[in-house]
Design a protein around this motif. Structure first.
Motif, PDB file in Angstrom:
ATOM      1  N   ALA A 114      -1.891  -3.895  20.057  1.00 27.23           N
ATOM      2  CA  ALA A 114      -3.155  -3.766  19.337  1.00 27.23           C
ATOM      3  C   ALA A 114      -4.120  -4.801  19.889  1.00 27.23           C
ATOM      4  CB  ALA A 114      -2.955  -3.968  17.840  1.00 27.23           C
ATOM      5  N   LEU A 115      -5.392  -4.540  19.734  1.00 30.73           N
ATOM      6  CA  LEU A 115      -6.427  -5.495  20.109  1.00 30.73           C
ATOM      7  C   LEU A 115      -7.263  -5.823  18.872  1.00 30.73           C
ATOM      8  CD1 LEU A 115      -7.713  -4.053  23.520  1.00 30.73           C
ATOM      9  CD2 LEU A 115      -6.139  -5.966  23.158  1.00 30.73           C
ATOM     10  N   PRO A 116      -7.671  -7.082  18.719  1.00 33.95           N
ATOM     11  CA  PRO A 116      -8.496  -7.461  17.570  1.00 33.95           C
ATOM     12  C   PRO A 116      -9.928  -6.987  17.751  1.00 33.95           C
ATOM     13  CG  PRO A 116      -8.170  -9.350  18.991  1.00 33.95           C
ATOM     14  CD  PRO A 116      -7.350  -8.244  19.583  1.00 33.95           C
ATOM     15  N   VAL A 117     -10.558  -6.623  16.639  1.00 36.26           N
ATOM     16  CA  VAL A 117     -11.933  -6.103  16.670  1.00 36.26           C
ATOM     17  C   VAL A 117     -12.746  -6.815  15.597  1.00 36.26           C
ATOM     18  CG1 VAL A 117     -13.393  -4.055  16.458  1.00 36.26           C
ATOM     19  CG2 VAL A 117     -11.085  -3.850  17.417  1.00 36.26           C
ATOM     20  N   VAL A 118     -13.897  -7.345  16.001  1.00 36.43           N
ATOM     21  CA  VAL A 118     -14.833  -7.933  15.051  1.00 36.43           C
ATOM     22  C   VAL A 118     -15.631  -6.803  14.406  1.00 36.43           C
ATOM     23  CG1 VAL A 118     -16.835  -9.448  14.746  1.00 36.43           C
ATOM     24  CG2 VAL A 118     -15.016 -10.078  16.364  1.00 36.43           C
ATOM     25  N   ILE A 119     -15.524  -6.685  13.094  1.00 34.95           N
ATOM     26  CA  ILE A 119     -16.256  -5.646  12.363  1.00 34.95           C
ATOM     27  C   ILE A 119     -17.569  -6.189  11.838  1.00 34.95           C
ATOM     28  CG2 ILE A 119     -16.195  -4.100  10.371  1.00 34.95           C
ATOM     29  CD1 ILE A 119     -14.337  -3.304  12.660  1.00 34.95           C
ATOM     30  N   GLU A 120     -17.530  -7.427  11.387  1.00 32.39           N
ATOM     31  CA  GLU A 120     -18.715  -8.033  10.785  1.00 32.39           C
ATOM     32  C   GLU A 120     -18.581  -9.548  10.859  1.00 32.39           C
ATOM     33  OE1 GLU A 120     -20.964  -8.046   6.411  1.00 32.39           O
ATOM     34  OE2 GLU A 120     -19.349  -6.620   6.838  1.00 32.39           O
ATOM     35  N   LYS A 121     -19.690 -10.234  11.037  1.00 29.83           N
ATOM     36  CA  LYS A 121     -19.680 -11.692  11.078  1.00 29.83           C
ATOM     37  C   LYS A 121     -19.152 -12.243   9.750  1.00 29.83           C
ATOM     38  CE  LYS A 121     -22.727 -15.646  11.916  1.00 29.83           C
ATOM     39  NZ  LYS A 121     -24.115 -16.099  12.199  1.00 29.83           N
ATOM     40  N   ALA A 122     -18.375 -13.307   9.842  1.00 31.03           N
ATOM     41  CA  ALA A 122     -17.809 -13.990   8.669  1.00 31.03           C
ATOM     42  C   ALA A 122     -16.862 -13.097   7.872  1.00 31.03           C
ATOM     43  CB  ALA A 122     -18.903 -14.540   7.766  1.00 31.03           C
ATOM     44  N   ARG A 123     -16.274 -12.095   8.540  1.00 34.61           N
ATOM     45  CA  ARG A 123     -15.276 -11.228   7.911  1.00 34.61           C
ATOM     46  C   ARG A 123     -14.014 -11.242   8.760  1.00 34.61           C
ATOM     47  NH1 ARG A 123     -15.627  -9.787   2.923  1.00 34.61           N
ATOM     48  NH2 ARG A 123     -14.551  -7.829   3.370  1.00 34.61           N
ATOM     49  N   PRO A 124     -12.850 -10.933   8.175  1.00 31.87           N
ATOM     50  CA  PRO A 124     -11.623 -10.892   8.973  1.00 31.87           C
ATOM     51  C   PRO A 124     -11.699  -9.835  10.072  1.00 31.87           C
ATOM     52  CG  PRO A 124     -11.117 -10.956   6.628  1.00 31.87           C
ATOM     53  CD  PRO A 124     -12.587 -10.720   6.732  1.00 31.87           C
ATOM     54  N   LEU A 125     -10.936 -10.064  11.127  1.00 27.95           N
ATOM     55  CA  LEU A 125     -10.789  -9.076  12.183  1.00 27.95           C
ATOM     56  C   LEU A 125      -9.951  -7.907  11.684  1.00 27.95           C
ATOM     57  CD1 LEU A 125      -9.688 -11.638  14.910  1.00 27.95           C
ATOM     58  CD2 LEU A 125     -11.916 -10.496  14.863  1.00 27.95           C
ATOM     59  N   VAL A 126     -10.056  -6.785  12.360  1.00 29.38           N
ATOM     60  CA  VAL A 126      -9.096  -5.706  12.188  1.00 29.38           C
ATOM     61  C   VAL A 126      -8.386  -5.533  13.521  1.00 29.38           C
ATOM     62  CG1 VAL A 126     -10.486  -4.553  10.419  1.00 29.38           C
ATOM     63  CG2 VAL A 126     -10.712  -3.850  12.813  1.00 29.38           C
TER      64      VAL A 126
END
Length: 222
Positions: A114-126
């Motif tokens: 899996a690769l980490p993805v930034v969904i939104e600033k100051a939120r956990p990665l998915v």
């Protein structure tokens, strides 16, 4: 080299913030006495981050490739069996160890990537599942991320680092995504930091929000 929680081998001492003797802490974390001191910690981390990244980028492409191969071998030794386990990796950025070849080997040996993805600033990665050849799209900082991968929960998180200290606290890029994500996961994965031995520093002056890695693997066999 796999550095355990109490492994202090290879620590390189850097100039600490001038006020650090005033901090009140405990065995693993040092808590600033006031917000002004925490601001100084942040400034120190920023300067140390810039120094370490500059040093990393100065490594030749050939040397970096050799060190990445050694780190991949160290991960095989540290992790053991891969079949049925999902491992979060990363797309290399600014001189980080390139483990994309190792990722392909994980899939060939029955593991998931899996690769980490930034969904939104100051939120956990998915984490999105990924296989070599899958369609990618540009994410934050133009780092490729899976365009169509399903969200998964990794068993193991391989975390690239800018620096690491004797207690396996990680100095990252300053966005807080790593700690925020680990704190939000429903179950704790095995967290392995990867980097070069020259990124070892005495301490990052860990704060209450910092979460240590389980261990660190560098290019030096341990």
């Amino acid at each position: 080299m796999a550095h355990g929680a109490d492994d202090r081998r290879g620590a390189q001492y850097s100039s600490p913030p001038c006020f650090m003797h005033e901090l009140e802490g405990h065995a693993d974390r040092e808590t600033p006495a006031d917000p002004a001191q925490w601001a100084d910690v942040r400034r120190w981390r920023k300067a140390e981050r810039e120094r370490l990244i500059e040093d990393r980028l100065a490594i030749s492409a050939e040397a970096r490739g050799n060190m990445s191969a050694a780190i991949a071998a160290g991960l095989d030794t540290a992790i053991g069996g891969l079949r049925g386990r999902t491992i979060s990796l990363y797309w290399p950025f600014r001189g980080e160890p390139d483990l994309r070849g190792w990722a392909a080997g994980v899939v060939e040996r029955g593991g998931g990537v899996a690769l980490p993805v930034v969904i939104e600033k100051a939120r956990p990665l998915v984490f999105r599942s990924y296989r070599p050849g899958d369609r990618l799209e540009k994410g934050v900082w133009n780092i490729p991320v899976p365009a169509d991968g399903a969200e998964v929960l990794p068993d193991i998180v391989i975390a690239p680092l800018v620096g690491f200290d004797a207690k396996n606290f990680r100095l990252g890029y300053g966005g807080g995504f790593f700690d925020r994500t680990l704190a939000a996961l429903p179950r704790k994965p095995l967290v392995i930091g990867v980097g070069y031995s020259m990124q070892s520093i005495a301490t990052i002056y860990p704060q209450p929000h910092d979460i240590p890695m389980d261990f660190v693997v560098t290019e030096i066999p341990g």
